[in-house]
Design an enzyme around this catalytic site. Structure first.
Site, PDB file in Angstrom:
ATOM      1  N   GLY A  46      47.720  37.472  34.716  1.00 59.18           N
ATOM      2  CA  GLY A  46      46.540  38.270  34.423  1.00 59.18           C
ATOM      3  C   GLY A  46      46.944  39.542  33.698  1.00 59.18           C
ATOM      4  N   GLN A  51      46.124  48.036  30.579  1.00 63.51           N
ATOM      5  CA  GLN A  51      47.560  47.745  30.520  1.00 63.51           C
ATOM      6  C   GLN A  51      48.079  47.636  29.080  1.00 63.51           C
ATOM      7  OE1 GLN A  51      47.191  44.359  33.559  1.00 63.51           O
ATOM      8  NE2 GLN A  51      49.209  45.218  33.992  1.00 63.51           N
ATOM      9  N   CYS A  91      53.011  43.326  39.267  1.00 61.69           N
ATOM     10  CA  CYS A  91      52.146  43.812  38.198  1.00 61.69           C
ATOM     11  C   CYS A  91      53.001  44.077  36.965  1.00 61.69           C
ATOM     12  CB  CYS A  91      51.462  45.099  38.665  1.00 61.69           C
ATOM     13  SG  CYS A  91      50.380  45.820  37.424  1.00 61.69           S
ATOM     14  N   LEU A  92      52.522  43.641  35.803  1.00 63.02           N
ATOM     15  CA  LEU A  92      53.293  43.843  34.570  1.00 63.02           C
ATOM     16  C   LEU A  92      53.467  45.328  34.246  1.00 63.02           C
ATOM     17  CD1 LEU A  92      51.796  41.033  32.291  1.00 63.02           C
ATOM     18  CD2 LEU A  92      53.963  41.001  33.544  1.00 63.02           C
ATOM     19  N   HIS A 133      42.736  41.986  41.560  1.00 60.63           N
ATOM     20  CA  HIS A 133      43.821  42.809  41.007  1.00 60.63           C
ATOM     21  C   HIS A 133      43.404  43.379  39.645  1.00 60.63           C
ATOM     22  CE1 HIS A 133      48.301  43.559  40.349  1.00 60.63           C
ATOM     23  NE2 HIS A 133      47.801  43.715  39.136  1.00 60.63           N
ATOM     24  N   GLU A 134      42.824  42.531  38.799  1.00 63.79           N
ATOM     25  CA  GLU A 134      42.476  42.976  37.443  1.00 63.79           C
ATOM     26  C   GLU A 134      41.279  43.937  37.459  1.00 63.79           C
ATOM     27  OE1 GLU A 134      44.746  42.462  35.402  1.00 63.79           O
ATOM     28  OE2 GLU A 134      45.740  40.869  36.517  1.00 63.79           O
ATOM     29  N   HIS A 137      42.442  47.274  38.184  1.00 65.68           N
ATOM     30  CA  HIS A 137      42.959  47.960  36.991  1.00 65.68           C
ATOM     31  C   HIS A 137      41.834  48.652  36.229  1.00 65.68           C
ATOM     32  CE1 HIS A 137      47.215  47.198  36.584  1.00 65.68           C
ATOM     33  NE2 HIS A 137      47.080  45.904  36.817  1.00 65.68           N
TER      34      HIS A 137
HETATM   35 ZN   LIG Z   1      48.502  44.572  37.409  1.00 66.31          ZN
END
Ligand SMILES: [Zn+2]
Length: 169
Positions: A46, A51, A91-92, A133-134, A137
């Site tokens: 995701g 991000q 998380c990226l 999670h997204e 963000h």
């Molecule tokens: Zn993340």
């Protein structure tokens, strides 16, 4: 298509509340495509617009990691949730950091597709977790904001390294 640079903690863009998409034009379609490519290239399941440095309410995900399974969610919101699950998340934007996070087991999301058509989708387990999670963000909430004291201690070194790296930029 183009791969976009992924913004990492503690960049301030990750902590802002993102704004709704109001115009569904070619630039949104291109962003969805580029974010999907970026997510696959980074081995993520995701990726949310903040991000890649954009404070707009859009995320992409691919719970099965199958290239045919490309999804884009514009202006997403959770309209129904149920149950509980707790699993390890990464998380990226927080490389090297991971922790167990409590989430709803099932979730129904309402969002627009790239043409602005509203759709609803229900999911459980991993995919429901990705939604949560997204959307976190998009509200400026990161894994570290969901960590308990023990997880914070366990990730202390990784978090400090990210903060130090960021200061050198
Ligand atoms: Zn993340």
């Amino acid at each position: 298509m183009a791969r976009l640079p992924v913004v990492t903690y503690p960049d301030a863009v990750l902590l802002q509340k993102a704004l709704p998409v109001t115009v569904f034009d070619e630039s949104v379609v291109k962003l969805g495509r580029d974010m999907t490519e970026t997510m696959y290239a980074a081995d993520g399941v995701g990726l949310a617009a903040p991000q890649v440095g954009l404070t707009i309410r859009l995320f992409v995900c691919s719970p099965t990691f199958d290239p045919g399974d490309r999804r884009v969610y514009v202006n997403p919101r959770l309209i129904e949730v149920d149950g509980k699950q707790e699993s390890e998340e990464g998380c990226l934007s927080l490389p090297g950091v991971s922790c167990k996070v409590k989430r709803y087991l099932s979730a129904t999301v309402e969002a627009c597709d790239l043409e602005g058509n509203v759709f609803q989708e229900s999911a459980m387990e991993l995919q429901a977790r990705i939604y949560q999670h997204e959307i976190d963000h998009l509200d400026g909430t990161l894994l570290i904001n969901r960590m308990g004291t023990v997880a914070r201690m366990a990730n202390r070194k990784a978090i400090r390294e990210l903060e130090e790296e960021f200061q050198l930029k």
